[in-house]
Design a protein around this motif. Sequence first.
Motif, PDB file in Angstrom:
ATOM      1  N   VAL A 300      34.652 -30.151  29.264  1.00  0.00           N
ATOM      2  CA  VAL A 300      35.641 -29.525  30.142  1.00  0.00           C
ATOM      3  C   VAL A 300      34.999 -29.099  31.457  1.00  0.00           C
ATOM      4  O   VAL A 300      35.599 -29.194  32.525  1.00  0.00           O
ATOM      5  CB  VAL A 300      36.286 -28.314  29.442  1.00  0.00           C
ATOM      6  N   ILE A 301      33.749 -28.634  31.401  1.00  0.00           N
ATOM      7  CA  ILE A 301      33.029 -28.173  32.588  1.00  0.00           C
ATOM      8  C   ILE A 301      32.454 -29.388  33.314  1.00  0.00           C
ATOM      9  O   ILE A 301      31.583 -30.086  32.791  1.00  0.00           O
ATOM     10  CB  ILE A 301      31.922 -27.190  32.194  1.00  0.00           C
ATOM     11  N   THR A 302      32.936 -29.628  34.509  1.00  0.00           N
ATOM     12  CA  THR A 302      32.545 -30.817  35.285  1.00  0.00           C
ATOM     13  C   THR A 302      32.197 -30.410  36.715  1.00  0.00           C
ATOM     14  O   THR A 302      32.080 -29.220  37.036  1.00  0.00           O
ATOM     15  CB  THR A 302      33.680 -31.847  35.293  1.00  0.00           C
ATOM     16  N   ASP A 303      32.045 -31.419  37.573  1.00  0.00           N
ATOM     17  CA  ASP A 303      31.677 -31.170  38.978  1.00  0.00           C
ATOM     18  C   ASP A 303      32.669 -30.238  39.681  1.00  0.00           C
ATOM     19  O   ASP A 303      32.281 -29.494  40.592  1.00  0.00           O
ATOM     20  CB  ASP A 303      31.611 -32.500  39.748  1.00  0.00           C
ATOM     21  N   LYS A 304      33.927 -30.290  39.287  1.00  0.00           N
ATOM     22  CA  LYS A 304      34.945 -29.494  39.971  1.00  0.00           C
ATOM     23  C   LYS A 304      34.739 -27.998  39.801  1.00  0.00           C
ATOM     24  O   LYS A 304      35.357 -27.197  40.508  1.00  0.00           O
ATOM     25  CB  LYS A 304      36.335 -29.882  39.474  1.00  0.00           C
ATOM     26  N   HIS A 305      33.887 -27.591  38.867  1.00  0.00           N
ATOM     27  CA  HIS A 305      33.657 -26.168  38.610  1.00  0.00           C
ATOM     28  C   HIS A 305      32.548 -25.574  39.475  1.00  0.00           C
ATOM     29  O   HIS A 305      32.339 -24.354  39.449  1.00  0.00           O
ATOM     30  CB  HIS A 305      33.303 -25.945  37.134  1.00  0.00           C
ATOM     31  N   PHE A 306      31.818 -26.386  40.254  1.00  0.00           N
ATOM     32  CA  PHE A 306      30.623 -25.890  40.947  1.00  0.00           C
ATOM     33  C   PHE A 306      30.692 -26.131  42.452  1.00  0.00           C
ATOM     34  O   PHE A 306      31.336 -27.052  42.928  1.00  0.00           O
ATOM     35  CB  PHE A 306      29.369 -26.581  40.392  1.00  0.00           C
ATOM     36  N   TYR A 307      29.995 -25.269  43.162  1.00  0.00           N
ATOM     37  CA  TYR A 307      29.696 -25.503  44.575  1.00  0.00           C
ATOM     38  C   TYR A 307      28.302 -24.950  44.831  1.00  0.00           C
ATOM     39  O   TYR A 307      27.841 -24.027  44.148  1.00  0.00           O
ATOM     40  CB  TYR A 307      30.731 -24.843  45.497  1.00  0.00           C
ATOM     41  N   PHE A 308      27.594 -25.501  45.812  1.00  0.00           N
ATOM     42  CA  PHE A 308      26.213 -25.095  46.066  1.00  0.00           C
ATOM     43  C   PHE A 308      26.181 -23.981  47.088  1.00  0.00           C
ATOM     44  O   PHE A 308      26.750 -24.085  48.177  1.00  0.00           O
ATOM     45  CB  PHE A 308      25.384 -26.282  46.564  1.00  0.00           C
ATOM     46  N   ASN A 309      25.525 -22.875  46.706  1.00  0.00           N
ATOM     47  CA  ASN A 309      25.384 -21.726  47.595  1.00  0.00           C
ATOM     48  C   ASN A 309      24.045 -21.851  48.341  1.00  0.00           C
ATOM     49  O   ASN A 309      22.982 -21.687  47.745  1.00  0.00           O
ATOM     50  CB  ASN A 309      25.450 -20.428  46.784  1.00  0.00           C
ATOM     51  N   LYS A 310      24.108 -22.121  49.632  1.00  0.00           N
ATOM     52  CA  LYS A 310      22.884 -22.337  50.402  1.00  0.00           C
ATOM     53  C   LYS A 310      22.070 -21.061  50.539  1.00  0.00           C
ATOM     54  O   LYS A 310      20.837 -21.110  50.635  1.00  0.00           O
ATOM     55  CB  LYS A 310      23.236 -22.884  51.785  1.00  0.00           C
ATOM     56  N   THR A 311      22.733 -19.920  50.559  1.00  0.00           N
ATOM     57  CA  THR A 311      22.010 -18.650  50.699  1.00  0.00           C
ATOM     58  C   THR A 311      21.124 -18.383  49.490  1.00  0.00           C
ATOM     59  O   THR A 311      19.946 -18.025  49.622  1.00  0.00           O
ATOM     60  CB  THR A 311      23.002 -17.488  50.878  1.00  0.00           C
ATOM     61  N   LYS A 312      21.675 -18.566  48.299  1.00  0.00           N
ATOM     62  CA  LYS A 312      20.910 -18.324  47.078  1.00  0.00           C
ATOM     63  C   LYS A 312      20.040 -19.517  46.692  1.00  0.00           C
ATOM     64  O   LYS A 312      19.033 -19.368  46.013  1.00  0.00           O
ATOM     65  CB  LYS A 312      21.861 -17.976  45.924  1.00  0.00           C
ATOM     66  N   GLY A 313      20.486 -20.700  47.075  1.00  0.00           N
ATOM     67  CA  GLY A 313      19.701 -21.878  46.759  1.00  0.00           C
ATOM     68  C   GLY A 313      19.991 -22.468  45.396  1.00  0.00           C
ATOM     69  O   GLY A 313      19.182 -23.234  44.863  1.00  0.00           O
ATOM     70  N   PHE A 314      21.136 -22.135  44.797  1.00  0.00           N
ATOM     71  CA  PHE A 314      21.522 -22.748  43.521  1.00  0.00           C
ATOM     72  C   PHE A 314      23.042 -22.767  43.413  1.00  0.00           C
ATOM     73  O   PHE A 314      23.745 -22.106  44.189  1.00  0.00           O
ATOM     74  CB  PHE A 314      20.873 -22.040  42.328  1.00  0.00           C
TER      75      PHE A 314
END
Length: 370
Positions: A300-314
């Motif tokens: 169920v957990i796929t690419d649509k659940h994430f975005y990259f936070n440049k400030t934190k680096g993950f």
Amino acid sequence: MAHRAPSGRAPAAAPAPSRRLARRVLVLFTLSLSCSYLCYSLLCCCGGGGPAAPRARCAPSRAAAAAKKLLQKSRPCGRPPPAEPPGSAAPARRPREPPAPPAGSPPGPARPGAKRLPQAIVVGVKKGGTRAVLEFIRVHPDVRALGTEPHFFDRNYDRGLEWYRSLMPRTLDSQITVEKTPSYFVTKEAPRRIFNMSRDTKLIVVVRNPVTRAISDYTQTLSKKPDIPTFEGLSFRNRSLGLVDTSWNAIRIGMYAVHLESWLQYFPLSQIHFVSGEKLITDPAGEMGKVQDFLGIKRVITDKHFYFNKTKGFPCLKKSESSGLPRCLGKSKGRTHVQIDPEVIEQLRDFYRPYNIKFYETVGQDFRWE
């Protein structure tokens, strides 16, 4: 010669037949009223009059009032009331039952489930990415996870399994309970204790380049205790000779092959899943897909659940489990590491190399930390 009656007096006459007839009619009328009252009472109290007749309490008519002296009031259908012991109180009225819900109304709320011992545990490693794995996997509808670290199998084992169970979230039969305590991986007693709880427990280990992990561990400790010695001073017993101090916990945790031996005495490799801490940053959906496969749940957990936070680096979640809003890990995650002498880093890489190679061979996976 006949005598005449005195004047003013009429001779006594015999009772006329009409009077006797009137008395008989009166008696018959009284009996008729009595019978009518009796029949009327029996019919009303026994539900006579057909199904459409109202079952109201029967009230005697005025004409039948005179017949009450001849009849005794009867119980419904002629059944005498049961005898009660003297001095007994009258029976209480039965409470009225609540009306049944109308047809087609929605059912009531389902039970919230039960607290169960975990079927899967994230056992390590510290500063490897365990918090990220827990936050990511709890987005799955078939997973319920304990947010805090219970430290049951290392610090609180004497409290008992029921105490441990009481900490768990409620789950349905179709859901998996998960908890995370990274220190389990380096606790010698933890494998045996978890095995005694359930030999079917699935174990998740998040590993990371041991040198980077040690620097991250030191950075966290330094933020809490600014007066501790330098990283170089804690890492070596004799730096000129390259003697690494394996008694320092930040160094010892990264010797993954050593700790894994204790776990393999109780659990087969098929019940242990290793997550790459590096890939968890570069490809979170891919790593979490493998975790879902390991737990036996749908992806169920796929690419649509994430975005990259440049400030934190993950990567961060676009939607969290609780609020449905974007969520990143806390301020303690993603700290800038302290600067370490490159020669120190190279010495530590040389130290960890044989342990890493043995770890790769044991788990059948090359993490490419060299």
